[in-house]
Design an enzyme around this catalytic site. Structure first.
Site: not given
Ligand SMILES: Cc1ncc(COP(=O)(O)O)c(C=O)c1O
Length: 299
Positions: A188, A61, A156, A42, A109
């Site tokens: 993070e 990305r 992502k 996503y 599945r």
């Molecule tokens: C795990 C994670 N880290 C960092 C970010 C920040 O990313 P962005 O600045 O591209 O929104 C997100 C955004 O959803 C995220 O899910």
């Protein structure tokens, strides 16, 4: 579905598999691998009055995330931009976060991903809930937790259970957000990147498989460097985070927000402890300036 529920979820018109339609008409199969396995990726792209913040970088990305899961990208960047533009127009513009989800598609599945499936592509536009001014004044609270997510956090992926459970644990401890550490080093937050400041130097964890390459994180680094602010990209230990003068989180929906409490203690020292710091204020204003210079899609 009641219109009140619809309003709380997203704006009325959504995009599904090449078509715009009312939210109520958007259905996918329960055998979609996104539903069954979380087998998809996503993006969330912020738009301010129709102007995207780093839309191309978000779409690049998205490509990297798709490559990571070996799912073909159904559209070119120009096609994505056209579909996104149409979705925003159909929802009457404003400030929105465009959510894009692509799954591998519908199949019997089976763990092994079948080849040749048609991807499911869904997009919705959510009103952009940028933090209220008092959040920037007061900051937010975090608790430190061990990062027990998978080892491919640079993708992502829609499979977000690790982040969901960590955020839930943080909220149960009374914190707004979580600060995650892997082997004693900062990664993070549940859905944002984190930077620390010590003695006037901005410290940013390096991008690798343990965290998402945030578009906001990359933009902040660019803006900080252009403004000549001292910055180091390197691993930041738990000890350094505890001793930091400032901490911020950064993401597309939050922009940049100061963390003023960590594990129940004020962040920073002396009279500025527990308050947003000077470098946060500088970054916040650099970011707002950048936002005001945004251009419409495709320019
Ligand atoms: C795990 C994670 N880290 C960092 C970010 C920040 O990313 P962005 O600045 O591209 O929104 C997100 C955004 O959803 C995220 O899910």
């Amino acid at each position: 579905m009641s219109s009140e529920m619809n309003q709380n979820m997203c704006l009325p018109t959504v995009f599904l598999n090449g078509r715009l339609m009312p939210f109520e008409d958007a259905y996918i199969s329960p055998l979609d691998r996104g539903f069954i396995f979380g087998d998809g990726v996503y993006e969330v792209i912020p738009f301010y009055d129709g102007m995207g913040l780093r839309c191309t970088e978000h779409l690049q990305r998205l490509q990297r995330s798709l490559d990571g899961l070996e799912i073909a990208n159904p559209y070119t960047i120009a096609e994505w931009e056209a579909h996104i533009g149409a979705l925003i127009t159909a929802n009457h513009g404003g400030n929105v976060g465009v959510y894009i989800q692509i799954t591998r598609g519908v199949a019997k599945r089976d763990f092994s991903p079948p080849v040749g499936l048609t991807q499911t592509v869904f997009m919705m536009a959510n009103p952009l809930a940028t933090p209220k001014p008092e959040v920037y004044e007061k900051g937010i609270s975090c608790v430190s937790l061990d990062d027990n997510r998978w080892l491919r956090c640079n993708i992502k992926a829609t499979a977000l259970l690790g982040a969901v459970m960590l955020k839930h644990a943080g909220n149960q401890e009374g914190a707004d957000e979580v600060m995650l550490f892997r082997d004693g080093y900062l990664t993070e937050s549940s859905a944002s990147n984190i930077a620390a400041v010590k003695d006037g130097v901005i410290l940013c964890p390096p991008l690798d498989n343990l965290l998402l390459a945030g578009i906001t994180y990359e933009l902040m680094i660019e803006l900080a460097r252009k403004a000549g602010l001292p910055l180091q990209i390197r691993r930041v230990s738990r000890h350094e985070v505890r001793a930091a003068d400032e901490l911020w989180i950064m993401s597309s929906t939050k922009e940049v927000v100061p963390i003023t409490m960590l594990d129940g203690r004020p962040v920073g020292h002396g009279s500025s402890a527990g308050k947003p710091g000077a470098l946060f204020r500088k970054m916040f204003s650099l970011f707002q300036e950048y936002k005001h210079g945004l251009k419409p899609l495709g320019r």
